[in-house]
Write a protein that holds these residues in place. Sequence first.
Motif, short mmCIF file in Angstrom:
data_model
loop_
_atom_site.label_atom_id
_atom_site.label_comp_id
_atom_site.label_asym_id
_atom_site.label_seq_id
_atom_site.Cartn_x
_atom_site.Cartn_y
_atom_site.Cartn_z
N LYS A 69 -13.03 20.11 9.04
CA LYS A 69 -12.34 20.89 9.41
C LYS A 69 -13.22 22.24 9.98
N GLY A 70 -12.93 22.50 11.26
CA GLY A 70 -13.63 23.88 11.64
C GLY A 70 -12.33 24.90 11.92
N ASN A 71 -13.02 26.19 12.02
CA ASN A 71 -11.89 27.50 12.06
C ASN A 71 -11.19 27.42 13.42
N CYS A 72 -11.42 26.59 14.40
CA CYS A 72 -10.53 26.36 15.63
C CYS A 72 -9.77 25.25 15.51
N ASP A 73 -10.00 24.27 14.52
CA ASP A 73 -8.94 22.93 14.38
C ASP A 73 -7.79 23.27 13.86
N SER A 74 -6.64 23.13 14.66
CA SER A 74 -5.29 23.32 14.36
C SER A 74 -4.61 22.07 13.51
N ASP A 75 -3.45 22.36 12.92
CA ASP A 75 -2.85 21.04 12.80
C ASP A 75 -2.22 20.25 13.58
N VAL A 76 -2.03 21.04 14.71
CA VAL A 76 -1.48 20.35 16.07
C VAL A 76 -2.52 19.35 16.44
N ASP A 77 -3.94 19.87 16.50
CA ASP A 77 -4.93 18.89 17.02
C ASP A 77 -5.25 17.94 16.25
N ALA A 78 -5.12 18.18 14.87
CA ALA A 78 -5.34 17.07 13.75
C ALA A 78 -4.28 16.05 14.03
N SER A 79 -3.13 16.25 14.34
CA SER A 79 -2.07 15.51 14.23
C SER A 79 -1.97 14.30 15.67
N CYS A 80 -3.01 14.70 16.31
CA CYS A 80 -3.38 13.77 17.60
C CYS A 80 -4.40 12.80 17.28
N LEU A 81 -5.29 13.20 16.20
CA LEU A 81 -6.22 12.19 15.54
C LEU A 81 -5.81 11.01 14.74
N THR A 82 -6.24 9.89 14.89
CA THR A 82 -5.95 8.78 13.95
C THR A 82 -6.77 8.91 12.88
N LEU A 83 -7.44 9.74 12.77
CA LEU A 83 -8.47 9.77 11.49
C LEU A 83 -8.16 11.31 10.89
N PRO A 84 -8.34 11.57 9.56
CA PRO A 84 -8.07 12.75 9.17
C PRO A 84 -9.39 13.80 9.30
N ILE A 85 -8.89 15.11 9.61
CA ILE A 85 -9.97 16.10 9.36
C ILE A 85 -9.72 16.57 7.95
N LEU A 86 -11.24 16.77 7.56
CA LEU A 86 -11.44 16.81 6.09
C LEU A 86 -11.71 18.31 5.96
N SER A 87 -11.01 18.89 5.03
CA SER A 87 -11.34 20.46 4.56
C SER A 87 -11.30 20.65 3.06
N PRO A 88 -12.35 21.54 2.96
CA PRO A 88 -13.26 22.12 3.72
C PRO A 88 -14.38 21.69 4.02
N TYR A 89 -14.62 20.49 3.35
CA TYR A 89 -16.04 19.98 3.60
C TYR A 89 -15.69 18.10 3.45
N ALA A 90 -16.70 17.47 4.07
CA ALA A 90 -16.61 15.95 3.84
C ALA A 90 -17.85 15.80 3.36
#
Length: 187
Positions: A69-90
């Motif tokens: 997850k980046g500082n510009c990645d919102s929950d709304v953006d993440a909800s459109c992806l079919t894979l998770p955005i990992l935070s604060p790191y992968a």
Amino acid sequence: MKIGIISDTHGHEGAWTRACEKFFTGADLILHAGDVAYHGPRNPMKADYNPMGLIERINASEIPVVIAKGNCDSDVDASCLTLPILSPYAYVFWEGRRIIVTHGDAVMTDAEKDEMAQHLRADLFISGHVHVTILEKRGNTVFLNPGSAARSKRPDGRNTVAVLEDGTIRIFDIDTGDVLHEHALDW
């Protein structure tokens, strides 16, 4: 093993498409260091700004994609992806190597990155955020910032991605294909 490494696409579908078609073909994995869809208030939009198109392309990728997850990645953006955005790191364990992917906004200084890399025993530490390429070894860890695929802040303005293949990391100009930096790994 081939890993495509990208960061700071900021909603630019064309940047993702060029990276995948020119550099990531045949990759086993794509690592994205964040700031996927939203352009951010400091980043003017370019002609290929199409966050929904970018999300659709990521969702359709036949190559597995891991996103921090980046500082510009919102929950709304993440909800459109079919894979998770990992935070604060992968934390990726690949062929016996530890790879950390973080955006970089929470660990800005080299000292903070060194401490995190040492604690997690990282072989490769990937970050984004600053839109400038970095490729160097400090201690036992190689530190890589692939730069921005769409919104470069390099003095030469080149948009960039990286590829890890055959024991070598290369940073490419996404438009010309020029190799800008190269580092052979001693793994």
